[in-house]
Design an enzyme around this catalytic site. Sequence first.
Site, short mmCIF file in Angstrom:
data_model
loop_
_atom_site.label_atom_id
_atom_site.label_comp_id
_atom_site.label_asym_id
_atom_site.label_seq_id
_atom_site.Cartn_x
_atom_site.Cartn_y
_atom_site.Cartn_z
N CYS A 104 33.75 5.22 -11.74
CA CYS A 104 34.42 5.35 -10.55
C CYS A 104 35.83 4.89 -10.35
O CYS A 104 36.84 5.37 -10.57
CB CYS A 104 33.73 5.04 -8.95
SG CYS A 104 33.50 3.21 -8.96
N HIS A 157 32.39 1.05 -4.89
CA HIS A 157 32.58 2.50 -5.60
C HIS A 157 33.92 3.13 -4.87
O HIS A 157 34.34 2.43 -3.61
CB HIS A 157 31.45 3.74 -4.70
CG HIS A 157 31.71 4.98 -5.30
ND1 HIS A 157 31.53 5.33 -6.61
CD2 HIS A 157 32.21 6.15 -4.75
CE1 HIS A 157 31.71 6.41 -6.83
NE2 HIS A 157 31.90 7.10 -5.78
N HIS A 175 35.75 11.90 -6.80
CA HIS A 175 35.45 10.66 -7.24
C HIS A 175 34.45 10.87 -8.56
O HIS A 175 34.04 11.92 -8.74
CB HIS A 175 34.64 9.80 -6.44
CG HIS A 175 33.62 10.45 -5.93
ND1 HIS A 175 32.45 9.89 -5.66
CD2 HIS A 175 33.28 11.65 -5.29
CE1 HIS A 175 31.26 10.49 -5.19
NE2 HIS A 175 32.11 11.65 -4.86
#
Length: 203
Positions: A104, A157, A175
Amino acid sequence: MNCKTLIAAAFFIVSGVIASAQTPVKVLSAHNKIHHEQLSNVKSRLDKNVITNMLKDDVAKRETSESDLSEESARLISDLLGEANRYIGRPYVHGAKGPRAFDCSGFTSYVYRQFGYKISPSSRTQYTEGTKVDRKDLRKGDLVFFTSRRSGKNVGHVGIVVSADNSTGNFKFIHASIKGVKVSDFEGYYLGRYVGARRIIND
């Protein structure tokens, strides 16, 4: 109640609704809704042209004050998102920094690096970079952060905003998920894991 007082009261109501609208489309929608619902009870006592002109002036002022993004930066963000979209479908690999695979934060740092912005390859550190942004003040290109199953209450994240509805706080973001690079809605799994947002491009 005299005419001036009624105009001021009506304008106050309308201004409050417009203040919460974040785009010209929403401003127009709020404008029309208020004219239909809030001003219907006084339309026979007020000059509607006066109110309409006041609204137009207020909308123009708000658009000027809220449009703090330069034309150059707007193009930059558009190009940045275009670059990010090129990698949709690329696989997720923990620790990968691109371009064949990403995790990520490797994805966000890689995309930003293509435009001269050096941000950390760590999502937790990225959360300390740039400027803090409220969820109802997001714009394209902002970084949004979440916890993950392994990060506990800490950032685990990160993604890049591709669109935002600031009247509701909802947004879409691109993402590197465990299923690969994709665009997701702020819903389901991500709702309870949202931590915050940072703005890297401030000009």
